[in-house]
Design an enzyme around this catalytic site. Structure first.
Site, PDB file in Angstrom:
ATOM      1  N   ARG A  25      44.392  46.189  39.362  1.00  0.00           N
ATOM      2  CA  ARG A  25      43.509  45.089  38.822  1.00  0.00           C
ATOM      3  C   ARG A  25      42.306  45.593  38.150  1.00  0.00           C
ATOM      4  O   ARG A  25      42.169  44.884  37.244  1.00  0.00           O
ATOM      5  CB  ARG A  25      43.234  44.119  39.967  1.00  0.00           C
ATOM      6  CG  ARG A  25      42.545  43.049  39.462  1.00  0.00           C
ATOM      7  CD  ARG A  25      42.191  42.043  40.832  1.00  0.00           C
ATOM      8  NE  ARG A  25      43.303  41.369  41.123  1.00  0.00           N
ATOM      9  CZ  ARG A  25      43.514  40.260  41.838  1.00  0.00           C
ATOM     10  NH1 ARG A  25      42.407  40.200  42.995  1.00  0.00           N
ATOM     11  NH2 ARG A  25      44.761  39.674  42.326  1.00  0.00           N
ATOM     12  N   LYS A  41      44.230  30.876  40.243  1.00  0.00           N
ATOM     13  CA  LYS A  41      43.602  30.850  39.022  1.00  0.00           C
ATOM     14  C   LYS A  41      44.363  31.712  37.949  1.00  0.00           C
ATOM     15  O   LYS A  41      44.418  31.230  36.836  1.00  0.00           O
ATOM     16  CB  LYS A  41      42.222  31.334  39.010  1.00  0.00           C
ATOM     17  CG  LYS A  41      41.300  30.256  39.840  1.00  0.00           C
ATOM     18  CD  LYS A  41      39.930  30.667  39.708  1.00  0.00           C
ATOM     19  CE  LYS A  41      39.051  29.646  40.422  1.00  0.00           C
ATOM     20  NZ  LYS A  41      37.620  29.883  40.694  1.00  0.00           N
TER      21      LYS A  41
END
Length: 263
Positions: free
Chosen positions: A163, A73
């Site tokens: 992240r 994605k």
């Protein structure tokens, strides 16, 4: 699924693994109901092959678009010519379509599908405290969507600290004071705990978090769709917690796909 002929238009869903995808089971009946001469097929693409595969798919004249699942994605956005606002903000996409001029436009409907699914099941996000485990392509879309829907607070967890840091910077600018992050789940006061990781796809996967750490009355949601009753949801139900199944997120993206792909 209707009869495939030389005029049939193609859509493909790309992922690794691919066996768990449920989109063909929902999208192909939709295409039949709409009377469209089109079919959605699963395509197994390993991360190292994504660029080459997408480059080849773009050259297929009767391919109208792609659905994207784990783990592609984020990376798929590099192969789009244009990003819709949701994809641009999150840096993640789960749908790509071919425009009339041949350009490829990417968008992300995971977040809107998740929120619509919650509301359809009677779980209003507004004012609730969310714990989200997983800051990948689906996780960031869900994070933005529940904040946009009025969540009072969002605690994001991912084992990848960098992240988490990047996600907090992105979300904190738009929703200051409502987002926190960690590398361990913070569940003790969550109203809704969400698994946005792939854990549960493979036999023997550990649980993404311990439902026993949640307060009584919490809701446990899973976006894994391989089976309706995932190990996480079974464990949560055994503790008397309410559960929300992953397929609801996909169910409530169908109208988005219909509009996006001009079906």
């Amino acid at each position: 699924m209707g009869r495939i002929t030389g005029t049939t238009r193609l859509l493909a869903v790309l992922g690794d693994p691919i066996e768990q995808v449920r989109a063909p089971e929902l999208v192909n009946p939709l295409l039949d109901r709409l009377g469209r001469d089109a079919v959605l097929v699963p395509v197994h693409v390993r991360p190292d092959d994504l660029a080459e595969v997408v480059g080849g798919l773009r050259r297929i004249g009767n391919l109208d678009g792609l659905l994207i699942t784990v783990p592609h994605k984020f990376e798929i956005c590099r192969h789009a010519d244009e990003l819709a606002p949701a994809a641009a903000f999150t840096g993640s996409a789960n749908a790509v379509r071919r425009e009339p001029d041949g350009r490829w436009r990417a968008d992300n409907f995971d977040g809107v599908g998740f929120v619509r699914g919650l509301r359809a099941a009677g779980h209003e996000p507004r004012g609730r405290r969310f714990a989200l485990v997983g800051a990948g392509g689906a996780g960031i879309a869900l994070a933005a969507a529940v904040l946009e829907a009025g969540a009072a607070r969002l605690a994001v967890c991912d084992t990848d600290g960098e992240r988490v840091k990047a996600l907090l910077a992105r979300l904190g600018e738009r929703w200051p004071g409502r987002v926190s992050g960690s590398t361990e789940p913070r569940l003790e006061d969550a109203d809704v705990a969400v698994n946005a990781t792939p854990l549960g796809l493979r036999p023997g996967d550990p649980l993404p978090f311990d439902p026993g750490a949640l307060p009584a009355g919490a809701l446990v949601a899973d976006i894994v769709m391989k089976s309706r009753q995932t190990p996480l949801l079974r464990a949560a139900a055994a503790r008397g917690l309410a559960v929300h199944h992953g397929l609801a997120m996909l169910d409530h993206q169908l109208d988005c796909y219909r509009d996006f792909f001009r079906l």
